[in-house]
Design a protein around this motif. Structure first.
Motif, PDB file in Angstrom:
ATOM      1  N   UNK A  80       0.713  -1.313  -0.154  1.00 43.17           N
ATOM      2  CA  UNK A  80      -0.100  -0.095   0.086  1.00 43.17           C
ATOM      3  C   UNK A  80       0.732   1.360   0.117  1.00 43.17           C
ATOM      4  N   UNK A  81       1.985   1.154   0.818  1.00 42.81           N
ATOM      5  CA  UNK A  81       2.925   2.552   0.962  1.00 42.81           C
ATOM      6  C   UNK A  81       3.426   2.542  -0.561  1.00 42.81           C
ATOM      7  N   UNK A  82       3.827   1.330  -1.021  1.00 40.74           N
ATOM      8  CA  UNK A  82       4.585   1.540  -2.656  1.00 40.74           C
ATOM      9  C   UNK A  82       3.468   1.953  -3.508  1.00 40.74           C
ATOM     10  N   UNK A  83       2.237   1.528  -3.386  1.00 39.19           N
ATOM     11  CA  UNK A  83       1.287   1.985  -4.541  1.00 39.19           C
ATOM     12  C   UNK A  83       1.110   3.593  -4.329  1.00 39.19           C
ATOM     13  N   UNK A  84       0.868   4.071  -2.931  1.00 43.77           N
ATOM     14  CA  UNK A  84       0.621   5.391  -2.918  1.00 43.77           C
ATOM     15  C   UNK A  84       1.695   6.210  -3.125  1.00 43.77           C
ATOM     16  N   UNK A  85       2.931   5.717  -2.996  1.00 43.17           N
ATOM     17  CA  UNK A  85       4.170   6.700  -3.506  1.00 43.17           C
ATOM     18  C   UNK A  85       4.339   6.727  -4.734  1.00 43.17           C
ATOM     19  N   UNK A  86       4.011   5.507  -5.517  1.00 43.50           N
ATOM     20  CA  UNK A  86       4.074   5.557  -7.030  1.00 43.50           C
ATOM     21  C   UNK A  86       3.039   6.122  -7.605  1.00 43.50           C
ATOM     22  N   UNK A  87       1.860   6.208  -6.810  1.00 45.98           N
ATOM     23  CA  UNK A  87       0.764   7.238  -7.657  1.00 45.98           C
ATOM     24  C   UNK A  87       1.367   8.749  -7.697  1.00 45.98           C
ATOM     25  N   UNK A  88       1.896   8.967  -6.574  1.00 47.80           N
ATOM     26  CA  UNK A  88       2.277  10.736  -6.406  1.00 47.80           C
ATOM     27  C   UNK A  88       3.355  10.959  -7.523  1.00 47.80           C
ATOM     28  N   UNK A  89       3.982  10.071  -7.875  1.00 43.67           N
ATOM     29  CA  UNK A  89       4.977  10.277  -9.255  1.00 43.67           C
ATOM     30  C   UNK A  89       4.142  10.920 -10.429  1.00 43.67           C
ATOM     31  N   UNK A  90       2.886  10.418 -10.450  1.00 44.57           N
ATOM     32  CA  UNK A  90       2.083  10.890 -11.763  1.00 44.57           C
ATOM     33  C   UNK A  90       2.074  12.543 -11.707  1.00 44.57           C
ATOM     34  N   UNK A  91       1.940  12.976 -10.165  1.00 40.83           N
ATOM     35  CA  UNK A  91       1.558  14.331 -10.204  1.00 40.83           C
ATOM     36  C   UNK A  91       2.783  15.210 -10.658  1.00 40.83           C
ATOM     37  N   UNK A  92       4.033  14.695 -11.079  1.00 43.69           N
ATOM     38  CA  UNK A  92       4.938  15.414 -11.315  1.00 43.69           C
ATOM     39  C   UNK A  92       5.470  15.056 -12.872  1.00 43.69           C
ATOM     40  N   UNK A  93       4.371  14.410 -13.633  1.00 42.66           N
ATOM     41  CA  UNK A  93       4.628  13.992 -14.891  1.00 42.66           C
ATOM     42  C   UNK A  93       5.602  12.700 -15.247  1.00 42.66           C
ATOM     43  N   UNK A  94       5.494  11.941 -13.985  1.00 41.33           N
ATOM     44  CA  UNK A  94       6.148  10.787 -14.289  1.00 41.33           C
ATOM     45  C   UNK A  94       5.634   9.353 -14.895  1.00 41.33           C
ATOM     46  N   UNK A  95       5.770   8.630 -15.516  1.00 40.62           N
ATOM     47  CA  UNK A  95       5.117   7.424 -15.857  1.00 40.62           C
ATOM     48  C   UNK A  95       5.779   6.414 -14.934  1.00 40.62           C
ATOM     49  N   UNK A  96       5.086   5.957 -13.711  1.00 32.14           N
ATOM     50  CA  UNK A  96       5.897   5.250 -12.869  1.00 32.14           C
ATOM     51  C   UNK A  96       6.101   3.556 -13.280  1.00 32.14           C
ATOM     52  N   UNK A  97       6.715   3.100 -12.617  1.00 35.99           N
ATOM     53  CA  UNK A  97       7.218   1.541 -12.672  1.00 35.99           C
ATOM     54  C   UNK A  97       6.037   0.881 -12.344  1.00 35.99           C
ATOM     55  N   UNK A  98       5.613  -0.199 -13.091  1.00 36.05           N
ATOM     56  CA  UNK A  98       4.890  -1.241 -12.783  1.00 36.05           C
ATOM     57  C   UNK A  98       5.458  -1.961 -11.372  1.00 36.05           C
ATOM     58  N   UNK A  99       4.451  -2.109 -10.366  1.00 33.96           N
ATOM     59  CA  UNK A  99       4.701  -2.528  -9.244  1.00 33.96           C
ATOM     60  C   UNK A  99       4.485  -4.283  -9.201  1.00 33.96           C
ATOM     61  N   UNK A 100       5.557  -5.150  -9.067  1.00 29.92           N
ATOM     62  CA  UNK A 100       5.243  -6.548  -8.901  1.00 29.92           C
ATOM     63  C   UNK A 100       6.194  -7.077  -7.768  1.00 29.92           C
ATOM     64  N   UNK A 101       5.233  -7.181  -6.715  1.00 30.26           N
ATOM     65  CA  UNK A 101       5.771  -7.777  -5.532  1.00 30.26           C
ATOM     66  C   UNK A 101       6.380  -9.086  -5.729  1.00 30.26           C
ATOM     67  N   UNK A 102       7.526  -9.607  -4.805  1.00 32.56           N
ATOM     68  CA  UNK A 102       8.100 -10.868  -4.690  1.00 32.56           C
ATOM     69  C   UNK A 102       7.057 -11.209  -3.477  1.00 32.56           C
ATOM     70  N   UNK A 103       6.621 -12.269  -3.315  1.00 36.62           N
ATOM     71  CA  UNK A 103       5.903 -13.270  -2.387  1.00 36.62           C
ATOM     72  C   UNK A 103       6.751 -14.399  -1.927  1.00 36.62           C
ATOM     73  N   UNK A 104       6.500 -14.541  -0.723  1.00 33.75           N
ATOM     74  CA  UNK A 104       7.146 -15.513   0.108  1.00 33.75           C
ATOM     75  C   UNK A 104       6.555 -17.046  -0.012  1.00 33.75           C
ATOM     76  N   UNK A 105       7.215 -18.043  -0.865  1.00 37.23           N
ATOM     77  CA  UNK A 105       6.950 -19.350  -1.143  1.00 37.23           C
ATOM     78  C   UNK A 105       8.004 -20.311  -0.282  1.00 37.23           C
ATOM     79  N   UNK A 106       8.129 -19.728   1.030  1.00 34.35           N
ATOM     80  CA  UNK A 106       9.236 -20.641   1.797  1.00 34.35           C
ATOM     81  C   UNK A 106       8.730 -20.379   3.474  1.00 34.35           C
TER      82      UNK A 106
END
Length: 495
Positions: free
Chosen positions: A321-347
């Motif tokens: 959620x923090x990642x999503x919100x901070x990435x969304x804010x980049x759009x306000x300065x004209x940046x196309x932000x990176x796609x967020x693809x979290x690594x999940x724990x399978x161990x």
């Protein structure tokens, strides 16, 4: 019923859908200008970078609207028997991407034509004997092929070329807690070595180049300072410059450029003392993969998450959620932000003692739901031995379906942390990241010096020292599970 492979072969996704969904739910409506995808690091040479940019759509537009994957180490991926089973899992479930080791700390794992990588890699490590055939096979099953390249943690290259490497203040190679030596993040020869490999793999047919260990080694207080002979500017500038150069060279080959980062990167204002500042990387890379393994969080890392390994949903919901919100804010300065693809724990993480649980299908479901509930679609499972049989029941059957919630509002405790990050420098980092995305680093002279090694007046000694964001002084235990990107596994945690 029509099989999943057949459906994949017949499926045609309109380009408008891809454009809308390419941000994993977080990047819709973002600036899609060519400048944001064509920055050049050296000296902030934006005009030259734009002139060199390929015509037509960015490689991002060719990516699937949903990416859900599993990691395959080079040995399992090179085994016909294991590979067949992985493909069966993908054909039968929502999995539609494989992250495959093509280069790690042991060297390259495929048959290369590049002299130095071949010279430095033991023949026994060449497990991917037909990399083009592998890429073709995955394409036939509509599986996205992602090449994982370990960059700056490279003990083989550093020993062969100590002049390209991190050194001790008195001379000689710097050594981390595990006995590894590292090449320097600022050295242009290291950039070229890895980007040559990336280009060769892209030409073999891989869809994406994922850079791991795209960071500095943790500067523990108990270790000597790290000295980078060509250090100019700050750590985040060095990472940004490498990613801009990677895009300049790899986008014309039609592949996306993604970066693995510590799970804590979106949960701190700074660069976690390893060069991974969230806004800086998110403004440049096509995709960013934070390692949000619950077992790797301390009780103080996220609000209200006191026993992280026992709270997989909460870890993903709050961290992503923090990642999503901070990435969304980049759009306000004209940046196309990176796609967020979290690594999940399978161990499972038994080294945590009573603060751990055995991970299986239910824990996978909980992590996935945490991702979806903040409006993201993508994730990749990590198991170091690539053993996913205990987790298959946690995967949905059939084609990957959209599960992201349409709207996300951070809860009050998360928003409080985000507002604190804004005061601690994230707002300024966002403006600076916009410059980075345009190929205009905050200090063009520093970027040019990083590329050429020439002296920059007023530069510091190039020594990275511990700061308040340094990872905890705890090395992985003997039973600890290595993570993508080498995110530190704490030996103990308190409840």
């Amino acid at each position: 019923m029509m099989g999943k492979v057949a459906v994949r072969r017949l499926m045609a996704v309109p380009i408008t859908v891809l454009l809308a969904a390419c941000g994993g739910g977080a990047n819709q409506g973002a600036d899609k200008s060519a400048a944001a995808d064509s920055g050049k690091a050296a000296g902030g040479d934006t005009a030259a970078a734009v002139a060199a940019a390929p015509s037509g759509p960015s490689p991002r537009e060719k990516a699937p609207p949903i990416i859900r994957g599993i990691y395959l180490n080079a040995y399992k991926a090179g085994s016909a028997m294991h590979r067949k089973r992985f493909i069966e899992i993908a054909d039968q479930t929502e999995v539609n991407a494989f992250v495959i080791d093509v280069k790690d700390e042991r060297g390259i794992h495929y048959r290369s034509q590049l002299p130095l990588p071949v010279q430095l890699t033991p023949p026994a490590e060449i497990t991917l004997r037909d990399i083009k055939g592998l890429a073709d096979t995955l394409r036939a099953h509509r599986i996205r092929s992602i090449a994982r390249i370990v960059v700056f943690k490279d003990p083989i290259l550093s020993k062969a070329r100590p002049d390209w490497s991190v050194q001790r203040p008195g001379g000689g190679l710097w050594v981390d807690k595990a006995g590894n030596t590292w090449v320097s993040t600022w050295d242009e020869n290291v950039w070229d070595y890895n980007l040559d490999i990336a280009e060769e793999v892209a030409r073999a047919g891989f869809d994406e180049i994922q850079f791991d260990y795209i960071r500095f080694a943790e500067p523990y207080k108990s270790l000597p300072p790290q000295v980078h002979p060509k250090a100019r500017g700050d750590r985040a500038d060095a990472i940004a410059a490498f990613l801009n150069e990677a895009k300049r060279r790899l986008h014309p080959l039609g592949v996306t450029v993604t970066a693995d980062v510590f799970g804590l990167s979106p949960n701190e204002a700074g660069d976690v003392n390893i060069g991974q500042q969230w806004e800086t990387i998110s403004a440049i890379a096509d995709g960013v993969l934070p390692m949000m393994y619950p077992s790797h969080y301390f009780p103080t890392h996220l609000p209200g998450v006191r026993r992280p390994d026992l709270q997989p949903y909460d870890v993903l919901f709050k961290s992503a959620g923090m990642a999503r919100w901070r990435t969304d804010q980049l759009q306000s300065v004209g940046v196309r932000p990176a796609r967020i693809m979290p690594w999940l724990q399978a161990f499972s993480a038994p080294w945590l003692g009573r603060n751990h649980q055995t991970y299986g299908p239910e824990q996978i479901r909980q992590q996935k739901q945490g991702v979806y509930d903040v409006g993201l679609e993508d994730w990749i499972l990590w198991h170091p031995g690539s053993n996913y049989e205990p987790f298959v029941a946690g995967l949905e059957r059939g084609e990957a379906q959209s599960r992201a919630k349409a709207n996300y509002t951070p809860p009050a405790d998360v928003m409080s942390w985000l507002q604190r990050f804004e005061r601690e420098g994230v707002r300024a980092a966002r403006e600076r990241a916009a410059q980075q995305a345009r190929g205009q680093v905050s200090d063009p002279a520093a970027a040019a010096a990083a590329r050429t090694g020439r002296t920059q007046p007023g530069a510091d000694s190039g020594a990275a020292r511990p700061g308040r964001n340094a990872p905890a002084e705890a090395a992985p235990t003997a039973t600890g599970v290595p993570a993508a990107g080498g995110q530190t596994t704490p030996a103990q945690r308190t409840p």
